[in-house]
Design a protein around this motif. Sequence first.
Motif, mmCIF file in Angstrom:
data_model
loop_
_atom_site.group_PDB
_atom_site.id
_atom_site.type_symbol
_atom_site.label_atom_id
_atom_site.label_comp_id
_atom_site.label_asym_id
_atom_site.label_seq_id
_atom_site.Cartn_x
_atom_site.Cartn_y
_atom_site.Cartn_z
ATOM 1 N N THR A 62 -3.364 6.142 8.637
ATOM 2 C CA THR A 62 -3.597 5.407 7.394
ATOM 3 C C THR A 62 -4.657 4.342 7.589
ATOM 4 O OG1 THR A 62 -1.337 5.828 6.652
ATOM 5 C CG2 THR A 62 -2.492 3.994 5.619
ATOM 6 N N ASP A 111 0.867 -1.172 0.000
ATOM 7 C CA ASP A 111 0.000 0.000 0.000
ATOM 8 C C ASP A 111 0.909 1.228 0.000
ATOM 9 O OD1 ASP A 111 -1.497 2.278 1.476
ATOM 10 O OD2 ASP A 111 -3.090 0.875 0.944
ATOM 11 N N MET A 118 -8.407 3.972 5.879
ATOM 12 C CA MET A 118 -8.841 2.753 5.186
ATOM 13 C C MET A 118 -10.202 2.293 5.707
ATOM 14 S SD MET A 118 -5.434 0.472 4.986
ATOM 15 C CE MET A 118 -4.053 0.878 3.919
#
Length: 52
Positions: free
Chosen positions: A45, A10, A49
């Motif tokens: 992060t 990612d 998500m």
Amino acid sequence: MTEIPEGAGDERVDAVLAGLERLSGLPVGEHAAVYDDAYAGLEETLAAMDEQ
């Protein structure tokens, strides 16, 4: 020091992990702040998500 993996799969995670490269140029006493930054970046992060 353990090598940082080439990629986590990612781009956002990879960007956070790339910040760990700063460790090699810092005294050990300053490492905790770098790890704190990485941890916060990973939390941010993951939260992003979850919102998707």
